[in-house]
Each structure stands twice: as C-alpha cells, then as structure tokens.
Design an enzyme around this catalytic site. Sequence first.
Site, PDB file in Angstrom:
ATOM      1  N   LYS A  51       9.379  44.556  34.864  1.00  0.00           N
ATOM      2  CA  LYS A  51       8.313  43.547  34.858  1.00  0.00           C
ATOM      3  C   LYS A  51       7.124  44.030  34.018  1.00  0.00           C
ATOM      4  O   LYS A  51       6.531  43.264  33.260  1.00  0.00           O
ATOM      5  CB  LYS A  51       7.897  43.218  36.302  1.00  0.00           C
ATOM      6  CG  LYS A  51       8.965  42.378  37.010  1.00  0.00           C
ATOM      7  CD  LYS A  51       8.823  42.323  38.513  1.00  0.00           C
ATOM      8  CE  LYS A  51      10.060  41.635  39.102  1.00  0.00           C
ATOM      9  NZ  LYS A  51      10.094  41.639  40.566  1.00  0.00           N
ATOM     10  N   GLN A  95       6.430  43.652  45.284  1.00  0.00           N
ATOM     11  CA  GLN A  95       7.876  43.845  45.154  1.00  0.00           C
ATOM     12  C   GLN A  95       8.526  43.957  46.539  1.00  0.00           C
ATOM     13  O   GLN A  95       8.107  44.762  47.365  1.00  0.00           O
ATOM     14  CB  GLN A  95       8.160  45.107  44.322  1.00  0.00           C
ATOM     15  CG  GLN A  95       9.623  45.339  44.032  1.00  0.00           C
ATOM     16  CD  GLN A  95      10.238  44.235  43.157  1.00  0.00           C
ATOM     17  OE1 GLN A  95       9.687  43.850  42.131  1.00  0.00           O
ATOM     18  NE2 GLN A  95      11.383  43.706  43.588  1.00  0.00           N
ATOM     19  N   ASP A 118       5.325  34.557  42.244  1.00  0.00           N
ATOM     20  CA  ASP A 118       6.711  34.541  42.722  1.00  0.00           C
ATOM     21  C   ASP A 118       7.042  33.208  43.405  1.00  0.00           C
ATOM     22  O   ASP A 118       8.206  32.928  43.700  1.00  0.00           O
ATOM     23  CB  ASP A 118       6.917  35.666  43.763  1.00  0.00           C
ATOM     24  CG  ASP A 118       7.615  36.881  43.174  1.00  0.00           C
ATOM     25  OD1 ASP A 118       8.342  36.718  42.177  1.00  0.00           O
ATOM     26  OD2 ASP A 118       7.441  37.981  43.735  1.00  0.00           O
TER      27      ASP A 118
END
Length: 284
Positions: A51, A95, A118
């Site tokens: 990322k 994460q 997200d």
Amino acid sequence: MNIIDGKKVSARVKAEVKAEAESLKAKGISIGLAVVIVGDNPASRVYVNNKKKACAEVGFDSFEYALPAETTQDELLALVDKLNSDAKVDGILVQLPLPSHIDKNAVINAISPEKDVDAFHPQNVGHIMIGDYAFLPCTPAGVMELIAETGIEVSGKKCVVIGRSNIVGKPMAMLLLHKNGTVTITHSRTRDLPSVTSEADILVAAVGKAGFVTADMIKPGAVVIDVGMNRNAEGKLCGDVDFEGCKEKAGYITPVPGGVGPMTIAMLMRNTLTAAKMHNGCQD
Ligand code: NAP
C-alpha cells in the site's frame, strides 16, 4: 479462454489516479494516507508495504504507524482520533487482522467515515447498501472493474458469489445487484453448491480455500473471478479456483497472483483520492 490481467487494469486505474493527484498538487493540494499496523503479522506487513508502494507510485504521502502487538485498544483509539483530526491525512487504513485483545469493530467505528477509505465503517456500509456512496468497497469494486474489462454486461446475468463476509461477499453481491445482476450469495451452509455455481454466468469466489472451485462447478464460458489469497502446500500464493482445471472451460478467468489482488490496492488509491477531493471541496 481469456485471462483477465489484473496488473494491467490496476496500472490503468493508478495512472488515472496519479494524473488527478498531479492536477490537485498543482493547486497546492497534497494527498495523504495513514496506514496503521499493530503487531508483526508477516502477511499484514506485505500488504502494508504494497500500500505504501502504491502511494509513492501515484504521488500520495503515506504515513506509517507500526505499533507493537501489546498496544492497548485505548492507545489505538487515541491514534485514530488524532489521525481523524490531522489535516494532512485524507484516508485512514487500519490493517486487519488486529490482535485478539482489540475489538476490531470499536476501531472501525472510531474512524471518521470521511476518512474511511476501506469503506468498512457502518455508515459507509449503509451507503453501499443503498447504492449511493463515495467510497467503494475496495476488493468488490476491483472485481467490478475486472468484469467490465471483459466487455460482458452484468445486467440480467446470473451472478453467484461464494462467501458472505462483510468485506468481500456481501458488498460484492450489492455491487452486482446495483448493476442489475440476478445475484445468489452462497456460503458454508449452501446445499449442493455445484448445482448453484454451475448456473452462474458470472462466478465470484471469496472462500479462502485453495483450489475450492473445480471445473465441474462452473458453466462453460462463464466469467470466473478468484478473490482468494491462500498458500498451497508448497507455500505458493494461490486462489480459491483450480485455475489449471478451469481455464479452458471458463470464458474469462482471473489468475492468482495478478488478478484481484492488484485491483484492491488500486481501488484504495482511488478512494483516497476521493477523500482528498471531498476534504478540499473539489468533488466532480
Ligand atoms: P471469510 O471471512 O473467511 O469468509 C469466507 C466465506 O466463505 C464465508 O462466508 C464462508 O461461509 C464461506 N465458505 C467457507 N467454506 C465454504 C464452503 N465449503 N462452501 C461455501 N462457502 C464456504 O473470508 P474473506 O475475508 O471474505 O476472504 C475470502 C478470501 O479472499 C480469502 O482467501 C482472503 O484472503 C481473500 N481476500 C483477498 C483480497 C484481495 O485483495 N485479493 C481481499 C480480501 C480477501 P460461512 O459464512 O457460512 O462461514
């Protein structure tokens, strides 16, 4: 048989994002993504590095917060709070998975919905449900791009999703439904799964079991999208679909690696761009 090249499509999406990021930069607007990782899960470390690499590619700033495994929930929530009010941060990504002493939902719910790139916050999940959303759920949105790449219309097609997780299966079904697919969601209690999957014009596998989808489970000519990211007995990355067994029967198929994986990151970059545009009042 046609292999859908996720690397190529993701490169195109990232190039579009980069071009927009450059034009924002020319107006003095920089774009930042904060990536938080707790503990030392090796797979999470790989995802976080990928990322950060993608941020560099498209011209975003990335801010990494690598916290030790013993970080308390309160400490993590305090960091999220700080990032919520940091003007340099347009997107916040925590994460997953988190260590078991931390309530994942408490953390997701603490992220400002405007920075939830997200799209896991319940407010954004609700927006996805009603089909009116700013942030795309990254993996399902990447799958939709790959289906679009085939030129095959979703409208009116029988679509079967294997898996009903909150991050893949359920939002995947919603995006297919918004495109007027006739959608069936299947899961571990589905009876006679092959009879359902072999009717699918578009089959999306998000099971988490290597080689789960075999040739007898697919319809000749189907679009087969493999979301799975598993390790086989030799430790090699592989999907949920028996690629070798299915590739001749499928009309279109995605490989693993090089299919859905790169798309998820490209969509994350697109969401971060969207967030930056929202924060700076320059939406399309
Ligand atoms: P998950 O939360 O474990 O969900 C798996 C789903 O598969 C569940 O709904 C489960 O049903 C269903 N399932 C399990 N065994 C089954 C069976 N025998 N028959 C039918 N359905 C069955 O996993 P996830 O987070 O959705 O992820 C799925 C896969 O995608 C994993 O390999 C993951 O690593 C991968 N993934 C990839 C990306 C990417 O960027 N490429 C992103 C996210 C996830 P129940 O609900 O009944 O248990």
